[in-house]
Scaffold this active site. Structure first.
Site, short mmCIF file in Angstrom:
data_model
loop_
_atom_site.label_atom_id
_atom_site.label_comp_id
_atom_site.label_asym_id
_atom_site.label_seq_id
_atom_site.Cartn_x
_atom_site.Cartn_y
_atom_site.Cartn_z
N GLY A 103 0.82 -1.20 0.00
CA GLY A 103 0.00 0.00 0.00
C GLY A 103 0.86 1.25 0.00
O GLY A 103 2.05 1.20 0.31
N GLU A 151 4.88 -5.45 7.50
CA GLU A 151 4.28 -4.30 8.19
C GLU A 151 4.89 -4.00 9.55
O GLU A 151 4.92 -2.83 9.97
CB GLU A 151 2.76 -4.52 8.34
CG GLU A 151 1.99 -4.41 7.02
CD GLU A 151 2.07 -5.64 6.15
OE1 GLU A 151 1.53 -5.61 5.03
OE2 GLU A 151 2.67 -6.65 6.57
N GLY A 174 0.08 -5.02 0.67
CA GLY A 174 -1.12 -4.90 -0.15
C GLY A 174 -1.05 -5.71 -1.43
O GLY A 174 -2.09 -6.09 -1.98
N ASP A 217 -1.89 -6.87 7.36
CA ASP A 217 -3.32 -6.69 7.17
C ASP A 217 -3.77 -7.36 5.87
O ASP A 217 -3.31 -8.44 5.55
CB ASP A 217 -3.70 -5.20 7.26
CG ASP A 217 -3.08 -4.36 6.15
OD1 ASP A 217 -2.03 -4.76 5.58
OD2 ASP A 217 -3.63 -3.28 5.84
#
Length: 354
Positions: free
Chosen positions: A80, A152, A129, A160
């Site tokens: 992301g 992350e 992501g 996530d």
């Protein structure tokens, strides 16, 4: 690039920008993440584009399967666009970050429940992501170039995009190692983790596409049989299962780090140093989230991800981690806690009440 590829007309989704491009290739819907200078990092525009076009193709009778890949040589997707999220958080617009994650997780859920074959070409870098838009697909093709990670904890966040759903089901404690270290693993490891279905040569992209044009519903075994295996692709995770399973067992993150540190295997000691350098808050919350994910559906994990996202958006380690890794690049984050042993249990549990 194949002859057929040259004939394709790549266009943005209607009303969207060029962050993702699309083409109709016979009965295949081709989606290409198109921010190569950023290793195709997913900004909000990319996510909105994917949601719109994937939704349209799901209902389009001309499209029998969707194939996702990434522009450029470096990989499918680096994750992301966390620099933009950090800027929103620092400007007091935490809800903007949470809205981004809500939209992103909706795409992850769409991929997982897609009514047609969804093929992800997981060549090169596939992180964060990028895992979310590939590992939930129905046919996930890794290569000898694949570098897969959920990194992350490096930036004061947590794995996530539903990634913990896969990692919680991985054999032994292999998923725990990947989640708590944030370290990249190879294509053969992606198979071990249940995040890929077949390992194919990176040069077989065109042959895979030709097979899918003829057989949009081809299985992983059929693809592997048609294009063969890359050479010399052993799994590091499989080779290191003994100390990984021994050290990462249980729910006590401080005990895990202690076992890694004291293990005779140098790789375990290296993992202890790696985990010790990550955000202690991130590592502690990640372990709790991973253990909870073991009994959850993907939808439940994504809902947990959104609650945790709201917590992390307001936690100083996220802005600091992104600063140290991606903005100033000094790689010397100043975390809130000195070690995982210093993170209070009640602080970890409170993260899930967001």
């Amino acid at each position: 690039m194949s002859h057929g590829e040259e004939q394709l007309s790549w266009e943005p989704a209607p009303g969207q920008g060029a962050e993702v491009l699309y083409a109709v290739d016979g009965t295949l819907g081709r989606a290409r993440l198109n921010r190569p200078r950023a290793i195709n990092a997913l900004d909000r525009a990319s996510i909105d584009s994917l949601h719109q076009q994937l939704t349209a193709w799901a209902q389009d009778d001309r499209i029998d399967a969707v194939v996702l890949d990434g522009a450029g040589e470096r990989g499918l997707c680096a994750g992301g666009d966390v620099r933009a999220l950090r800027e929103a958080v620092l400007a007091g617009r935490q809800e903007e970050a949470v809205d981004y994650w809500r939209a992103e997780y909706a795409v992850n859920a769409l991929v997982a429940s897609y009514p047609k074959p969804y093929v992800a070409w997981m060549d090169g870098i596939v992180m964060g992501g990028g895992v979310g838009v590939s590992a939930h697909g129905s046919l996930r093709l890794a290569t000898e170039r694949t570098r897969l990670a959920m990194p992350e904890v490096v930036i004061g966040f947590f794995p996530d995009v539903g990634g913990l759903h896969r990692l919680a089901q991985a054999p032994g404690e292999t998923g725990t190692h990947v989640a708590l270290t944030g370290e990249p693993v190879g294509g053969a490891d992606a198979l071990v983790l249940g995040m890929a279905d077949a390992l194919v040569p990176s040069h077989a992209h065109d042959r895979v596409l030709q097979l899918l044009r003829d057989r949009p519903g081809a299985t992983a075994a059929q693809v592997a049989e048609a294009v063969g295996q890359p050479e010399a692709t052993s799994s590091w995770l499989a080779e290191n299962r003994a100390w990984i399973d021994r050290c990462y067992a249980g729910d006590d993150v401080a005990a895990i780090v202690q076992r890694l540190r004291e293990d005779p295997d140098p790789a375990a000691q290296a993992a202890a140093r790696t985990v010790g350098a990550r955000s202690p808050f991130s590592v502690a919350v990640t372990l709790e989230a991973l253990r909870r994910a073991a009994s959850m559906s993907l939808e439940e994990v994504l809902a947990q991800d959104l609650r945790l996202g709201a917590t992390f958006a307001g936690h100083p380690d996220f802005a600091e981690g992104v600063r140290a890794q991606l903005v100033d690049k000094d790689r010397t984050p100043r975390w809130t806690h000195g070690s995982v042993a210093e993170v209070p249990r009640e602080e970890v549990l409170a993260a899930f009440d967001g």
